[in-house]
Design a protein around this motif. Structure first.
Motif, short mmCIF file in Angstrom:
data_model
loop_
_atom_site.label_atom_id
_atom_site.label_comp_id
_atom_site.label_asym_id
_atom_site.label_seq_id
_atom_site.Cartn_x
_atom_site.Cartn_y
_atom_site.Cartn_z
N ARG A 358 -27.50 19.43 -42.13
CA ARG A 358 -26.38 19.84 -42.93
C ARG A 358 -26.12 18.93 -44.06
NH1 ARG A 358 -20.96 19.73 -42.21
NH2 ARG A 358 -21.11 18.54 -40.09
N ILE A 359 -25.50 19.56 -45.06
CA ILE A 359 -25.00 18.68 -46.22
C ILE A 359 -23.64 19.00 -45.91
CG2 ILE A 359 -24.80 18.73 -48.74
CD1 ILE A 359 -27.83 19.66 -48.84
N ASP A 360 -23.09 17.87 -46.15
CA ASP A 360 -21.20 17.67 -45.98
C ASP A 360 -20.96 17.25 -47.49
OD1 ASP A 360 -20.98 17.92 -43.28
OD2 ASP A 360 -21.58 15.97 -43.16
N ASN A 361 -19.78 17.74 -47.93
CA ASN A 361 -19.02 17.49 -49.18
C ASN A 361 -19.22 15.79 -49.56
OD1 ASN A 361 -18.35 20.11 -49.68
ND2 ASN A 361 -16.29 19.73 -49.15
N ARG A 362 -19.25 15.16 -48.59
CA ARG A 362 -19.45 13.60 -48.70
C ARG A 362 -20.71 13.36 -49.32
NH1 ARG A 362 -19.43 8.73 -44.25
NH2 ARG A 362 -20.64 7.27 -45.41
N ASP A 363 -21.76 14.32 -49.10
CA ASP A 363 -23.12 14.20 -49.78
C ASP A 363 -23.00 14.20 -51.16
OD1 ASP A 363 -24.73 13.26 -47.35
OD2 ASP A 363 -24.27 15.45 -46.57
N PHE A 364 -22.23 15.33 -51.58
CA PHE A 364 -22.28 15.56 -53.00
C PHE A 364 -21.62 14.49 -53.65
CE2 PHE A 364 -22.06 20.01 -51.27
CZ PHE A 364 -23.22 20.43 -51.76
N ALA A 365 -20.75 13.63 -53.08
CA ALA A 365 -19.89 12.71 -53.78
C ALA A 365 -20.83 11.59 -53.99
CB ALA A 365 -18.81 12.02 -52.83
N ALA A 366 -22.11 11.25 -53.08
CA ALA A 366 -22.96 10.41 -53.33
C ALA A 366 -23.80 10.50 -54.72
CB ALA A 366 -23.88 10.43 -52.19
N LEU A 367 -23.62 11.80 -55.16
CA LEU A 367 -24.37 12.14 -56.62
C LEU A 367 -23.87 11.40 -57.66
CD1 LEU A 367 -25.37 15.65 -55.78
CD2 LEU A 367 -26.72 13.93 -55.41
N ASP A 368 -22.38 11.07 -57.48
CA ASP A 368 -21.70 10.60 -58.45
C ASP A 368 -22.08 9.14 -58.74
OD1 ASP A 368 -19.68 9.61 -60.45
OD2 ASP A 368 -18.18 9.55 -58.80
N TYR A 385 -20.23 -1.70 -49.56
CA TYR A 385 -19.79 -0.14 -49.62
C TYR A 385 -20.48 0.83 -49.22
CZ TYR A 385 -17.40 3.67 -52.03
OH TYR A 385 -16.53 5.00 -52.43
N ALA A 386 -20.61 1.69 -48.06
CA ALA A 386 -21.23 2.60 -47.45
C ALA A 386 -20.87 4.08 -47.99
CB ALA A 386 -21.26 2.57 -45.89
N TYR A 387 -21.44 4.70 -48.95
CA TYR A 387 -21.06 6.00 -49.67
C TYR A 387 -22.04 7.09 -49.27
CZ TYR A 387 -24.37 5.12 -53.49
OH TYR A 387 -25.50 4.83 -54.39
N LYS A 388 -23.26 6.62 -48.86
CA LYS A 388 -24.22 7.73 -48.33
C LYS A 388 -24.18 8.06 -47.09
CE LYS A 388 -27.40 6.87 -52.24
NZ LYS A 388 -28.85 6.45 -52.36
N SER A 389 -24.48 9.43 -46.51
CA SER A 389 -24.61 9.67 -45.07
C SER A 389 -26.01 8.94 -44.69
CB SER A 389 -24.81 11.08 -44.94
OG SER A 389 -23.69 11.94 -45.43
N GLY A 390 -25.43 8.41 -43.54
CA GLY A 390 -26.85 7.57 -42.84
C GLY A 390 -26.69 6.04 -43.17
N ASP A 391 -25.71 5.45 -43.99
CA ASP A 391 -25.41 4.39 -44.23
C ASP A 391 -24.81 3.79 -43.06
OD1 ASP A 391 -26.57 4.22 -46.57
OD2 ASP A 391 -24.79 4.17 -47.76
N ALA A 392 -25.13 2.72 -42.57
CA ALA A 392 -24.23 1.95 -41.42
C ALA A 392 -22.93 1.44 -41.92
CB ALA A 392 -25.04 0.83 -41.03
N ASP A 393 -21.81 1.76 -41.03
CA ASP A 393 -20.61 1.42 -41.26
C ASP A 393 -20.40 -0.04 -41.39
OD1 ASP A 393 -20.03 4.01 -41.85
OD2 ASP A 393 -18.90 4.30 -39.87
N PRO A 394 -20.09 -0.78 -42.28
CA PRO A 394 -19.65 -2.13 -42.32
C PRO A 394 -18.61 -2.41 -41.18
CG PRO A 394 -19.02 -1.39 -44.32
CD PRO A 394 -19.39 -0.26 -43.70
N ASP A 395 -18.19 -3.59 -41.02
CA ASP A 395 -17.22 -4.03 -40.10
C ASP A 395 -16.07 -4.06 -41.22
OD1 ASP A 395 -17.20 -6.94 -40.79
OD2 ASP A 395 -19.02 -6.90 -39.72
N GLU A 396 -14.83 -4.28 -40.63
CA GLU A 396 -13.76 -4.56 -41.26
C GLU A 396 -13.72 -5.71 -42.29
OE1 GLU A 396 -10.04 -3.74 -39.56
OE2 GLU A 396 -10.68 -1.64 -39.32
#
Length: 587
Positions: A358-368, A385-396
């Motif tokens: 499924r495509i989320d709105n977040r995935d459209f932002a990755a096109l910017d 900076y993780a901005y694509k779906s599937g990117d591992a979230d970095p620690d704080e």
């Protein structure tokens, strides 16, 4: 016939729940009283089974009926679907009447206490559920379903309907959090009948503009009126999804989008929705309609919806509450007959139709392109900076996500976007070529400012976790539901406001943010306890008008208000004209 229906319902309830519902409080009491109490409790338990994917033992264990139940006869939190169920049930032995206004008022008042975690007035059965209830109430994505179940043949009275409508109006401002399900004699009878044949549901389905496939296996497809889909849900509930991988999940980003289309653009529903796939043990077209493909009626046996559970659930649950005529909405439906299919084909269809990404709105932002640029800037600064779906979230310590950046920048921008970030963050990524997205992410947005904004947000969140444990009434709920409003107020603090300045030091900004958080938090808690003591805070902090009122109160109390210095406050669409960010709810 009503007496026959009541007797059959009674028999079914006894078979389902005998020995599964606690009745020790009726030991030594007359058999008639014990039976009436058992049937009322069993009715609540069955109502839960009808609406939720749960077995008899779990449904029976969810019953809380008894002395000091506050009008709440059953409590169950379904974590998978994000729905909290609260029920009031009434067994009517002669099958006449419905839920009384007094019983309904008890449930509504009890619900107000539950959502504000005022559980001291309740019996031990409900108080024992405090951790479960706390988790549900603190989760901003959870919906609450109130069940009014009775064995009477009459509809709810005008006074009861008025009380329910007023309650929903009060609690669902601005977004729909509370829903009411009424199960009367007819609905319960149909339910227990289909439960006895759980995998043998039969539906008569009218397909408009229908077509068919004959090889290799028979199938039909066409459009179905949304009102018909709502009736399927009303008659059969979750039994429709008995062999689906997914059940109805309640409030999710996708389901909220389905709701919005159904509410605002029902005539476009067919175009925007993926449709429903139904497996049937047998499908046969009626002679009615002849060879015309304009419409045809199909007798479907052994029905099971294997894809489209969310569509059916949304239409069924909220369809009756919509102001626009749902008759305008149609859904693409596929009927696949398993009559000539090889063994295991049904499982293959179920698996295949439920494993598409499924495509989320977040995935459209990755096109910017700006997102890619920001990721590069973070790398140059030694961060991620993780901005694509599937990117591992970095620690704080080493980075942040696009979600972190969006929330922080929205709360720094203005109260409108702060509320939107709390209410439905996906709307902020919906259109990468216009507002509100371009107010947050544009050519002037840089990694350093994002990192400082996210650092401030994390400092506020950390301080709120500590303040949630204070002895102020509803402090924990304010800290959770009001976190984005409070973050916005902290960004308005004179020591935090200039965070984009080159000389602004992150360590000092975080210290100032932490100090400002406590001042804002205590003012907010005091104001809400005085003026909104019975409000459901998850809804209040998603209401733009309410948050603006609270903003004004804080300004009058001497706490600075306004957008941070240096942040652009307007942006234009490609045509150069300002455009409304989103429809504001009416207070």
């Amino acid at each position: 016939m009503a007496d026959i229906h009541v007797q059959r319902i009674k028999s079914a309830l006894k078979k389902l729940f005998d020995g599964r519902i606690t009745m020790s409080d009726y030991d030594g009491k007359p058999d008639h009283d014990r039976e009436m109490a058992f049937l009322s409790r069993a009715l609540a338990a069955y109502s839960l089974m009808f609406l939720c994917d749960i077995d008899e033992d779990a449904a029976g264990a969810a019953v809380t009926d008894g002395f000091d139940d506050g009008g709440i006869d059953l409590v169950h939190f379904d974590g998978d679907s994000g729905i909290l169920y609260l029920a009031q049930s009434k067994w009517i032995n002669d099958g006449n009447g419905s839920i009384s206004q007094g019983d309904c008022q008890k449930l509504l008042n009890g619900c107000r206490d539950v959502v504000n975690l005022r559980l001291g007035r309740f019996n031990p059965a409900i108080r024992a559920l405090e951790p479960e209830l706390k988790a549900a109430i603190e989760n901003t994505d959870v919906r609450i379903v109130l069940i009014l179940a009775h064995s009477g043949a009459h509809p709810l009275s005008a006074h009861v309907r008025m009380d329910v409508e007023q309650f929903l109006k009060e609690m669902n401002d601005p977004s729909e959090v509370f829903l009411v399900e009424t199960l009367d004699q007819a609905r319960i009878y149909n339910g227990v009948a289909s439960h006895a044949q759980r995998h043998s549901i039969s539906l008569q389905i009218m397909l408009h503009q229908w077509g068919h496939i004959t090889h290799p296996y028979a199938a039909f497809y066409g459009q179905v009126d949304a009102t018909s889909v709502a009736q399927w849900w009303k008659d059969h509930g979750r039994n429709l999804f008995a062999r689906n991988i997914r059940n109805f999940k309640g409030s999710t980003e996708v389901n909220n989008s389905i709701t919005a289309t159904l509410r605002d653009q029902p005539e476009h529903f067919w175009y925007f929705n993926n449709g429903i796939t139904i497996l049937c043990s047998r499908v046969q077209k009626q002679v009615l309609g002849g060879a015309s493909h304009d419409s045809g009626v199909f007798e479907c046996q052994g029905v099971n919806i294997v894809n489209g559970a969310q569509t059916v659930g949304v239409i069924g649950v909220i369809g009756e509450s919509l102001t626009k005529p749902v008759e305008q909405a149609r859904v693409l439906v596929r009927l696949i007959s398993l009559e000539q299919c090889p063994e295991g084909f049904d499982k293959s269809v179920t698996r295949a139709t439920n494993t598409q990404n499924r495509i989320d709105n977040r995935d459209f932002a990755a096109l910017d392109p700006n997102q890619c640029r920001l990721a590069s800037e973070f790398v140059l600064d030694g961060r991620q900076y993780a901005y694509k779906s599937g990117d591992a979230d970095p620690d704080e310590q080493s980075g942040c996500t696009i979600v972190d950046a969006t929330v922080a920048l929205a709360c720094a921008e203005d109260i409108t976007l702060a509320v939107q970030a709390k209410r439905e963050i996906g709307r902020l990524w919906e259109d990468i070529d216009g507002e509100p997205y371009t107010k947050l992410f544009n050519d002037n947005t840089n990694a350093v400012d994002i990192w400082k904004a996210v650092g401030i947000m994390r400092a506020v969140d950390s301080r709120l976790k500590e303040l949630a444990k204070s002895d102020q009434s509803r402090a924990d709920l304010v800290a959770i539901h009001g976190n984005r409003f409070i973050l916005h107020r902290v960004f308005c603090d004179p020591k935090v406001r200039p965070f984009r300045a080159a000389k602004a030091d992150l360590t000092e900004l975080k210290a100032a943010a932490s100090a400002a958080t406590e001042v804002v938090f205590r003012r907010v808690v005091d104001h809400l306890n005085i003026h909104f003591s019975g409000a459901y805070l998850a809804s209040l902090f998603k209401n733009l008008n309410r948050c603006r009122e609270l903003n004004i109160h804080l300004e009058q109390a001497g706490i600075p208000m306004g957008p941070p210095v240096g942040q652009q406050t307007t942006a234009s669409t490609s045509g150069g004209q300002q455009r409304l960010l989103f429809d504001e709810p009416q207070a």
